[in-house]
Scaffold this motif. Structure first.
Motif, PDB file in Angstrom:
ATOM      1  N   UNK A  36      34.430 -46.091  15.361  1.00  0.00           N
ATOM      2  CA  UNK A  36      35.237 -45.274  14.507  1.00  0.00           C
ATOM      3  C   UNK A  36      36.140 -44.265  15.029  1.00  0.00           C
ATOM      4  N   UNK A  37      35.948 -44.017  16.288  1.00  0.00           N
ATOM      5  CA  UNK A  37      36.584 -42.624  17.028  1.00  0.00           C
ATOM      6  C   UNK A  37      38.128 -43.112  17.216  1.00  0.00           C
ATOM      7  N   UNK A  38      38.831 -42.184  17.865  1.00  0.00           N
ATOM      8  CA  UNK A  38      40.040 -42.547  18.181  1.00  0.00           C
ATOM      9  C   UNK A  38      40.070 -43.750  19.308  1.00  0.00           C
ATOM     10  N   UNK A  39      41.504 -44.104  19.372  1.00  0.00           N
ATOM     11  CA  UNK A  39      41.582 -45.060  20.332  1.00  0.00           C
ATOM     12  C   UNK A  39      41.261 -44.616  21.874  1.00  0.00           C
ATOM     13  N   UNK A  40      41.576 -43.356  22.124  1.00  0.00           N
ATOM     14  CA  UNK A  40      41.526 -42.725  23.545  1.00  0.00           C
ATOM     15  C   UNK A  40      39.894 -42.622  23.522  1.00  0.00           C
ATOM     16  N   UNK A  41      39.198 -42.169  22.661  1.00  0.00           N
ATOM     17  CA  UNK A  41      37.523 -42.197  22.688  1.00  0.00           C
ATOM     18  C   UNK A  41      37.174 -43.420  23.111  1.00  0.00           C
ATOM     19  N   UNK A  42      37.493 -44.466  22.409  1.00  0.00           N
ATOM     20  CA  UNK A  42      37.087 -45.944  22.543  1.00  0.00           C
ATOM     21  C   UNK A  42      37.351 -46.274  23.831  1.00  0.00           C
ATOM     22  N   UNK A  43      38.428 -45.911  24.625  1.00  0.00           N
ATOM     23  CA  UNK A  43      38.732 -46.312  25.859  1.00  0.00           C
ATOM     24  C   UNK A  43      37.888 -45.725  26.848  1.00  0.00           C
ATOM     25  N   UNK A  44      37.423 -44.651  26.514  1.00  0.00           N
ATOM     26  CA  UNK A  44      36.703 -43.826  27.600  1.00  0.00           C
ATOM     27  C   UNK A  44      35.065 -44.358  27.581  1.00  0.00           C
ATOM     28  N   UNK A  45      34.759 -44.796  26.242  1.00  0.00           N
ATOM     29  CA  UNK A  45      33.395 -45.592  25.907  1.00  0.00           C
ATOM     30  C   UNK A  45      33.455 -46.801  26.652  1.00  0.00           C
ATOM     31  N   UNK A  75      31.013 -58.911  27.075  1.00  0.00           N
ATOM     32  CA  UNK A  75      30.477 -58.224  25.789  1.00  0.00           C
ATOM     33  C   UNK A  75      31.405 -58.495  24.540  1.00  0.00           C
ATOM     34  N   UNK A  76      31.129 -58.519  23.435  1.00  0.00           N
ATOM     35  CA  UNK A  76      31.978 -58.401  22.297  1.00  0.00           C
ATOM     36  C   UNK A  76      32.826 -56.947  22.277  1.00  0.00           C
ATOM     37  N   UNK A  77      33.756 -56.699  21.516  1.00  0.00           N
ATOM     38  CA  UNK A  77      34.416 -55.852  21.288  1.00  0.00           C
ATOM     39  C   UNK A  77      33.755 -54.795  20.396  1.00  0.00           C
ATOM     40  N   UNK A  78      32.796 -55.071  19.852  1.00  0.00           N
ATOM     41  CA  UNK A  78      31.883 -54.137  18.860  1.00  0.00           C
ATOM     42  C   UNK A  78      30.533 -54.351  18.965  1.00  0.00           C
ATOM     43  N   UNK A  79      29.717 -53.317  19.136  1.00  0.00           N
ATOM     44  CA  UNK A  79      30.124 -51.802  19.018  1.00  0.00           C
ATOM     45  C   UNK A  79      30.588 -51.617  20.478  1.00  0.00           C
ATOM     46  N   UNK A  80      31.365 -50.556  20.563  1.00  0.00           N
ATOM     47  CA  UNK A  80      31.945 -49.964  21.714  1.00  0.00           C
ATOM     48  C   UNK A  80      30.989 -49.528  22.720  1.00  0.00           C
ATOM     49  N   UNK A  81      29.903 -49.083  22.254  1.00  0.00           N
ATOM     50  CA  UNK A  81      29.051 -48.263  23.226  1.00  0.00           C
ATOM     51  C   UNK A  81      27.895 -49.508  23.725  1.00  0.00           C
ATOM     52  N   UNK A  82      27.908 -50.571  23.187  1.00  0.00           N
ATOM     53  CA  UNK A  82      27.032 -51.495  23.702  1.00  0.00           C
ATOM     54  C   UNK A  82      26.787 -51.689  25.273  1.00  0.00           C
ATOM     55  N   UNK A  83      27.986 -51.548  26.126  1.00  0.00           N
ATOM     56  CA  UNK A  83      27.849 -51.422  27.450  1.00  0.00           C
ATOM     57  C   UNK A  83      27.027 -50.355  27.879  1.00  0.00           C
ATOM     58  N   UNK A  84      27.090 -49.446  27.297  1.00  0.00           N
ATOM     59  CA  UNK A  84      26.464 -47.942  27.695  1.00  0.00           C
ATOM     60  C   UNK A  84      25.097 -48.327  27.332  1.00  0.00           C
ATOM     61  N   UNK A  85      24.726 -48.829  26.292  1.00  0.00           N
ATOM     62  CA  UNK A  85      23.251 -48.890  25.996  1.00  0.00           C
ATOM     63  C   UNK A  85      22.774 -49.845  26.825  1.00  0.00           C
ATOM     64  N   UNK A  86      23.440 -50.707  27.370  1.00  0.00           N
ATOM     65  CA  UNK A  86      22.836 -51.726  28.560  1.00  0.00           C
ATOM     66  C   UNK A  86      22.716 -51.003  29.601  1.00  0.00           C
ATOM     67  N   UNK A  87      23.828 -50.491  30.214  1.00  0.00           N
ATOM     68  CA  UNK A  87      23.725 -49.950  31.708  1.00  0.00           C
ATOM     69  C   UNK A  87      22.906 -48.796  31.979  1.00  0.00           C
ATOM     70  N   UNK A  88      22.619 -47.986  31.079  1.00  0.00           N
ATOM     71  CA  UNK A  88      21.888 -46.672  31.422  1.00  0.00           C
ATOM     72  C   UNK A  88      20.641 -47.030  31.536  1.00  0.00           C
ATOM     73  N   UNK A  89      19.885 -47.629  30.998  1.00  0.00           N
ATOM     74  CA  UNK A  89      18.500 -48.206  31.224  1.00  0.00           C
ATOM     75  C   UNK A  89      18.293 -48.952  32.475  1.00  0.00           C
ATOM     76  N   UNK A  90      19.329 -49.852  32.535  1.00  0.00           N
ATOM     77  CA  UNK A  90      19.354 -50.623  33.805  1.00  0.00           C
ATOM     78  C   UNK A  90      19.341 -49.866  35.028  1.00  0.00           C
ATOM     79  N   UNK A  91      20.479 -48.820  35.205  1.00  0.00           N
ATOM     80  CA  UNK A  91      20.703 -48.029  36.204  1.00  0.00           C
ATOM     81  C   UNK A  91      19.435 -47.167  36.570  1.00  0.00           C
ATOM     82  N   UNK A  92      18.721 -46.627  35.347  1.00  0.00           N
ATOM     83  CA  UNK A  92      17.654 -45.918  35.502  1.00  0.00           C
ATOM     84  C   UNK A  92      16.748 -46.323  36.420  1.00  0.00           C
ATOM     85  N   UNK A  93      16.212 -47.668  36.008  1.00  0.00           N
ATOM     86  CA  UNK A  93      15.408 -48.522  36.955  1.00  0.00           C
ATOM     87  C   UNK A  93      15.953 -48.846  38.272  1.00  0.00           C
ATOM     88  N   UNK A  94      16.967 -49.261  38.308  1.00  0.00           N
ATOM     89  CA  UNK A  94      17.692 -49.543  39.596  1.00  0.00           C
ATOM     90  C   UNK A  94      17.743 -48.500  40.641  1.00  0.00           C
TER      91      UNK A  94
END
Length: 609
Positions: free
Chosen positions: A38-47, A148-167
């Motif tokens: 629901x954020x701006x386009x720029x914020x979505x691109x950053x996420x 990944x699908x286009x929504x939710x935008x933060x899905x990639x972050x929710x997957x990558x952060x725990x993955x990198x923590x253990x990596x």
């Protein structure tokens, strides 16, 4: 509340083919609108770009740190690192795993570690071996992000952060010592968990058919050659994904064909596949009688996460019982793949399938990052809830249980890393002359003192420890986990190399092929020599050393010198000596120094001590 995944999606059609050849109604998942960007386009691109940046930064950070002369605090069973350097040295000298030497796990992990050892000769071993897994896991995770699908935008972050923590944190979920230290063991178990993470992420969330087929094919190929139990666990999860409609039957068939083609190409070019399968069957025969006790052990060691998963699965089933009943009735009535998939494709059953696969995988593990790959299914359960702020009591309970499942292992690994690296600032480095980076460790000064005391006692009271070994016991039940034993082992190896150099100089000879009657053989790597053919890497005679055949005994009889540690004598070393006694029958036994005996090839008959 909704207990299954939403039924529509904005991305690619994932409908599957009915038994009669027709096309099923579309059975795919979208995410609740409450999670849409629901954020701006720029914020979505950053996420959207942040997961890619984080994923790229992790191997760059590893490369930088491995280029520095770092030391790590020594930990329990640190000598497991030596097995990778032993294997690397064998490959550098022309040997091939599964063909020329036996390994307790698949050959791919050792081969990739060897590449990293060659690239980073000054890298700290416990970090290097763990991080070498990013060679395969980062590309696999990149495939997930691409699908990944286009929504939710933060899905990639929710997957990558725990993955990198253990990596990035090379630590197991459980402690084996009261002192903080590096977890330089259980490498291939942790690595398999990290490979399963992107596979399950893709099965849960990937929407692009090509990405999903590629991910399944490559993940199964990597797991097959990494650790066979991980491959079988992944097979269970993929089979459930097929039943639940996440993977189309023709896509699964295509992935299987591509997997078979890859195996055929490897076999034709190297001959390693058949040899590896034979090794796996040998290991199965050696360990077949321990499966049921190990299931109980896996459940007890990982009781916290498996019990929490059980409660969460039960809660999800109870909360969605009305829809579950109607879906079950529809499946019974229609008896179609679509209705069966609609019944199975819900968070409770996904979590149950992953839990069963995870427990099966842990039955053969001494240490691991157990069940970390359940996160994508937990995330799927959260995304299937009506919203984050819903007042439903069941929503609050489920969200709490998700935290109860995943926070304890994550917090434990973070805490253990902090204890090891912050507490290690007060440790002192190990002084050595011949250990290369294998000696790049630190420890408490009190541990150095105790290791010196115990080494002296082992040498002066050797007959007593030989009596203990003859009774098939160790001097202590957790001997190999004791930091002082690991430090003493490094120190005695360092001195033994000095003694070998002195023996060679005195007699004008060179021992080109060196064997070790011990769990690991660091000598060829440290002395730039060769290891004999056909000898197991990580020689645990109780679980991973097959009875030597005539080829093995001939290879043993050809070694220039075989070394046997005696500080202290152990039942495992005694068993190895008994196994290889036929090949060493003509070798002359000498005392190399206070903590090593040596078996010298008869071609050195004029050797003087």
């Amino acid at each position: 509340m909704r207990d299954r995944f939403p039924a529509d999606i904005e991305d690619e059609d994932m409908s599957v083919v009915n038994d009669d050849g027709g096309v099923q109604e579309q059975h795919t998942r979208d995410f609740p609108s409450a999670f849409s960007a629901s954020a701006s386009g720029a914020k979505n691109r950053i996420v959207a770009v942040l997961p890619w940046l984080f994923l790229a930064a992790a191997p760059i950070l590893a490369v930088v740190l491995l280029s520095l002369p770092l030391r790590a605090p020594i930990g329990a069973m640190y000598w497991d690192t030596f097995t990778y350097y032993d294997a690397a040295n064998r490959m550098f000298t022309g040997q091939m795993p599964a063909i020329d030497f036996f390994t307790p796990a698949g050959p791919l992990g050792y081969a990739i570690a060897a590449i990293w050892i060659g690239l980073f000769p000054s890298g700290q071993p416990s970090l290097l071996i763990h991080w070498s897994t990013m060679t395969v896991t980062v590309p696999l995770m990149a495939l997930v992000l691409a699908g990944l699908p286009r929504a939710p935008r933060a899905l990639g972050l929710w997957l990558v952060i725990p993955f990198l923590l253990f990596s990035l944190l090379p630590f197991n979920g459980k402690e084996f010592s009261s002192f903080p230290g590096s977890d330089a063991f259980g490498f291939y178990n942790r690595q398999t968990c990290l490979i399963l993470f992107p596979l399950i992420s893709g099965l849960m969330f990937a929407r692009h058919r090509g990405v999903l087929i590629s991910l399944i094919t490559l993940s199964m190929f990597v797991l097959f050659f990494w650790k066979i139990t991980g491959f079988l666990a992944a097979g269970l999860i993929c089979a459930f994904a097929l039943l639940a409609g996440r993977v189309r039957l023709r896509d699964a068939a295509l992935a299987a064909v591509l997997f078979a083609i890859l195996l055929a190409l490897i076999e034709v070019s190297t001959g390693i596949v058949i040899s590896y399968i034979a090794d796996v069957l040998t290991l199965v025969r050696m360990n077949s009688g321990t499966l049921l006790p190990r299931v109980a052990q896996a459940l007890s060691i990982n009781f916290g996460i498996t019990a929490a998963l059980g409660v969460l699965i039960g809660t999800l089933l109870i909360a969605g019982r009305s829809e579950l009943r109607s879906a079950f009735a529809k499946a019974l009535h229609e008896r179609s793949t679509t209705s069966v998939a609609a019944f199975l494709d819900r968070p409770a059953f996904w979590l149950a399938a992953i839990t069963v696969a995870g427990v099966f995988f842990e039955t053969q593990n001494t240490a691991s990052q157990a069940m970390i790959f359940v996160w994508p299914a937990l995330l799927g359960a959260l995304l299937a809830l009506p919203s984050w702020t819903a007042g439903s009591r069941s929503v609050i309970v489920i969200a709490t249980l998700v935290g109860a499942v995943y926070l304890p292992p994550a917090v434990s690994i973070i805490e253990r890393a902090a204890r090891a690296y912050v507490g290690g600032l007060r440790y002192v480095p190990l002084e050595h002359a011949n250990l290369k980076t294998l000696g790049a460790v630190t420890t408490r000064s009190s541990v150095l003192t105790r290791s010196a005391v115990m080494t002296d006692i082992y040498a002066r009271h050797r007959p007593a420890y030989e009596d203990i070994a003859a009774l098939d016991e160790l001097p202590g039940s957790v001997l190999y986990s004791d930091f002082d034993f690991q430090i003493a082992y490094l120190q005695t190896v360092d001195r033994a190399i000095g003694s070998l150099h002195a023996l060679e100089a005195k007699n004008g000879v060179r021992f080109n092929t060196i064997m070790s009657l011990n769990f690991t053989n660091p000598f060829p790597w440290l002395m730039d020599r060769k290891a004999p053919l056909h000898i197991t890497v990580g020689a645990d005679p109780f679980r991973a050393v097959p009875a030597p055949d005539s080829d093995v005994q001939r290879a043993v009889s050809a070694v220039d010198i075989a070394l046997m540690p005696t500080c202290p004598p152990t039942n495992a070393n005694a068993r190895l000596l008994a196994l290889y006694s036929g090949g060493l029958a003509n070798h002359r036994r000498i005392k190399l120094d206070e903590c090593y005996d040596a078996f010298v090839n008869p071609k050195f008959e004029t050797l003087n001590q």
